[in-house]
Design a protein around this motif. Sequence first.
Motif, mmCIF file in Angstrom:
data_model
loop_
_atom_site.group_PDB
_atom_site.id
_atom_site.type_symbol
_atom_site.label_atom_id
_atom_site.label_comp_id
_atom_site.label_asym_id
_atom_site.label_seq_id
_atom_site.Cartn_x
_atom_site.Cartn_y
_atom_site.Cartn_z
ATOM 1 N N ILE A 38 10.591 16.974 -10.372
ATOM 2 C CA ILE A 38 11.684 16.288 -9.687
ATOM 3 C C ILE A 38 11.149 15.513 -8.491
ATOM 4 C CG2 ILE A 38 13.818 16.606 -8.373
ATOM 5 C CD1 ILE A 38 14.354 19.087 -10.107
ATOM 6 N N THR A 39 10.273 16.156 -7.720
ATOM 7 C CA THR A 39 9.659 15.508 -6.564
ATOM 8 C C THR A 39 8.878 14.278 -6.990
ATOM 9 O OG1 THR A 39 9.489 17.587 -5.315
ATOM 10 C CG2 THR A 39 8.001 15.798 -4.671
ATOM 11 N N GLY A 40 8.099 14.419 -8.063
ATOM 12 C CA GLY A 40 7.300 13.304 -8.555
ATOM 13 C C GLY A 40 8.164 12.122 -8.965
ATOM 14 N N ILE A 41 9.259 12.405 -9.657
ATOM 15 C CA ILE A 41 10.163 11.332 -10.096
ATOM 16 C C ILE A 41 10.774 10.612 -8.896
ATOM 17 C CG2 ILE A 41 12.366 10.860 -11.238
ATOM 18 C CD1 ILE A 41 11.652 13.122 -13.219
ATOM 19 N N VAL A 42 11.209 11.394 -7.890
ATOM 20 C CA VAL A 42 11.810 10.798 -6.690
ATOM 21 C C VAL A 42 10.807 9.906 -5.974
ATOM 22 C CG1 VAL A 42 12.743 11.269 -4.387
ATOM 23 C CG2 VAL A 42 13.502 12.634 -6.344
ATOM 24 N N LEU A 43 9.568 10.398 -5.789
ATOM 25 C CA LEU A 43 8.550 9.621 -5.089
ATOM 26 C C LEU A 43 8.204 8.337 -5.847
ATOM 27 C CD1 LEU A 43 6.091 12.390 -3.820
ATOM 28 C CD2 LEU A 43 7.710 11.051 -2.475
ATOM 29 N N MET A 44 8.101 8.431 -7.165
ATOM 30 C CA MET A 44 7.790 7.235 -7.950
ATOM 31 C C MET A 44 8.922 6.205 -7.876
ATOM 32 S SD MET A 44 5.735 8.530 -11.365
ATOM 33 C CE MET A 44 6.745 9.969 -11.743
ATOM 34 N N LEU A 45 10.165 6.669 -7.947
ATOM 35 C CA LEU A 45 11.300 5.757 -7.846
ATOM 36 C C LEU A 45 11.338 5.067 -6.486
ATOM 37 C CD1 LEU A 45 14.207 7.744 -9.561
ATOM 38 C CD2 LEU A 45 13.137 5.629 -10.356
ATOM 39 N N VAL A 46 11.111 5.852 -5.418
ATOM 40 C CA VAL A 46 11.096 5.275 -4.071
ATOM 41 C C VAL A 46 9.965 4.261 -3.953
ATOM 42 C CG1 VAL A 46 10.755 5.745 -1.612
ATOM 43 C CG2 VAL A 46 12.172 7.270 -2.989
ATOM 44 N N GLY A 47 8.797 4.595 -4.529
ATOM 45 C CA GLY A 47 7.655 3.688 -4.481
ATOM 46 C C GLY A 47 7.941 2.369 -5.180
ATOM 47 N N VAL A 48 8.531 2.447 -6.363
ATOM 48 C CA VAL A 48 8.846 1.231 -7.126
ATOM 49 C C VAL A 48 9.887 0.388 -6.394
ATOM 50 C CG1 VAL A 48 9.897 0.354 -9.239
ATOM 51 C CG2 VAL A 48 8.236 2.220 -9.353
ATOM 52 N N LEU A 49 10.944 1.030 -5.900
ATOM 53 C CA LEU A 49 12.004 0.297 -5.200
ATOM 54 C C LEU A 49 11.504 -0.302 -3.900
ATOM 55 C CD1 LEU A 49 15.040 2.681 -5.812
ATOM 56 C CD2 LEU A 49 14.634 0.441 -6.831
ATOM 57 N N THR A 50 10.632 0.453 -3.185
ATOM 58 C CA THR A 50 10.081 -0.054 -1.928
ATOM 59 C C THR A 50 9.212 -1.273 -2.169
ATOM 60 O OG1 THR A 50 10.089 2.190 -0.983
ATOM 61 C CG2 THR A 50 8.723 0.550 0.131
ATOM 62 N N PHE A 51 8.543 -1.299 -3.312
ATOM 63 C CA PHE A 51 7.679 -2.432 -3.645
ATOM 64 C C PHE A 51 8.493 -3.740 -3.754
ATOM 65 C CE2 PHE A 51 5.543 -5.273 -6.651
ATOM 66 C CZ PHE A 51 4.261 -5.314 -6.112
ATOM 67 N N PHE A 52 9.694 -3.626 -4.331
ATOM 68 C CA PHE A 52 10.525 -4.822 -4.542
ATOM 69 C C PHE A 52 11.505 -5.078 -3.404
ATOM 70 C CE2 PHE A 52 9.308 -3.557 -8.888
ATOM 71 C CZ PHE A 52 8.763 -4.762 -9.320
ATOM 72 N N VAL A 53 11.921 -3.997 -2.700
ATOM 73 C CA VAL A 53 12.905 -4.154 -1.616
ATOM 74 C C VAL A 53 12.397 -3.462 -0.352
ATOM 75 C CG1 VAL A 53 15.282 -3.772 -0.888
ATOM 76 C CG2 VAL A 53 14.751 -4.115 -3.314
ATOM 77 N N HIS A 54 12.081 -4.212 0.697
ATOM 78 C CA HIS A 54 11.664 -3.624 1.970
ATOM 79 C C HIS A 54 12.060 -4.531 3.116
ATOM 80 C CE1 HIS A 54 8.035 -5.855 0.473
ATOM 81 N NE2 HIS A 54 8.144 -6.408 1.683
ATOM 82 N N VAL B 62 0.835 -1.207 0.000
ATOM 83 C CA VAL B 62 0.000 0.000 0.000
ATOM 84 C C VAL B 62 0.866 1.251 0.000
ATOM 85 C CG1 VAL B 62 -1.715 1.324 1.292
ATOM 86 C CG2 VAL B 62 -1.911 -1.172 1.143
ATOM 87 N N ALA B 63 1.901 1.257 0.846
ATOM 88 C CA ALA B 63 2.798 2.414 0.923
ATOM 89 C C ALA B 63 3.484 2.658 -0.422
ATOM 90 C CB ALA B 63 3.843 2.190 2.017
ATOM 91 N N SER B 64 3.906 1.578 -1.076
ATOM 92 C CA SER B 64 4.557 1.713 -2.386
ATOM 93 C C SER B 64 3.606 2.313 -3.417
ATOM 94 C CB SER B 64 5.045 0.343 -2.868
ATOM 95 O OG SER B 64 5.983 -0.195 -1.974
ATOM 96 N N VAL B 65 2.384 1.821 -3.433
ATOM 97 C CA VAL B 65 1.376 2.324 -4.374
ATOM 98 C C VAL B 65 1.090 3.801 -4.111
ATOM 99 C CG1 VAL B 65 -1.025 2.147 -5.127
ATOM 100 C CG2 VAL B 65 0.317 0.068 -4.740
ATOM 101 N N LEU B 66 0.973 4.165 -2.838
ATOM 102 C CA LEU B 66 0.697 5.564 -2.480
ATOM 103 C C LEU B 66 1.833 6.481 -2.928
ATOM 104 C CD1 LEU B 66 -0.871 5.279 1.104
ATOM 105 C CD2 LEU B 66 -2.011 5.985 -1.008
ATOM 106 N N LEU B 67 3.064 6.034 -2.736
ATOM 107 C CA LEU B 67 4.208 6.845 -3.166
ATOM 108 C C LEU B 67 4.193 7.057 -4.674
ATOM 109 C CD1 LEU B 67 7.083 5.360 -0.957
ATOM 110 C CD2 LEU B 67 6.119 7.659 -0.827
ATOM 111 N N ILE B 68 3.865 6.005 -5.414
ATOM 112 C CA ILE B 68 3.800 6.118 -6.873
ATOM 113 C C ILE B 68 2.674 7.064 -7.293
ATOM 114 C CG2 ILE B 68 3.329 4.849 -9.005
ATOM 115 C CD1 ILE B 68 4.670 2.405 -7.666
#
Length: 205
Positions: A189-205, A79-85
């Motif tokens: 820039i903010t949007g790109i950072v949040l999406m990258l964090v969301g995608v990475l968090t989805f696969f690595v947590h 859920v957190a990953s999806v929200l970040l994206i």
Amino acid sequence: MFTVIAGTILLALVHALIPNHWLPLVAVARAEGWKAREVTGITFIAALAHVLGTVALGYVLGMIGKELQEEYGRVIYVVASVLLIVFGLVYYTVNLPHHHHASEKDVHGYKRSRGRWIAIFVLMMFLSPCLEVESLFLSAGAYGMGFVTLLSVIYAIVSITGIMLLVTLGHRGVKLLSAHFIEHNEKKITGIVLMLVGVLTFFVH
């Protein structure tokens, strides 16, 4: 976990570069003829107020994230990953109006005491937390409040150091050309950072 830390550092750096975080201080300092030591002290107080406002809200969201993790277990990471994206997409696609910043010419029109200027900056900075960072605090809550505290300390160090450095350079007359680029591309820039964090968090947590 490390992706959330990296995202927080990146967003703290980006937001420190935004002119409305430091340009008004530079304009007032020059117009009022403040000494370098005074500028440093006042900037630290204003930057600290900004951090406290952001962290206070961040702790509330972190507690919500912690409660959700205890209630729903590992599902909260998804859920957190999806929200970040989603937040990232929103920031990338929505272009909010830019702020108008104080200039030295404007400041000459309303001279105030140093105490009043400090009060104005503290109130202004405290009431304008970096909302983009708050979504990361919500994600951090899933790892526990200890991680939220660590994130707060990292955000505070990066933000305060960045703002103080920019005000010091601006006060000395250094031309900060990158700030113009950041101001007009901050949301993307903010949007790109949040999406990258969301995608990475989805696969690595």
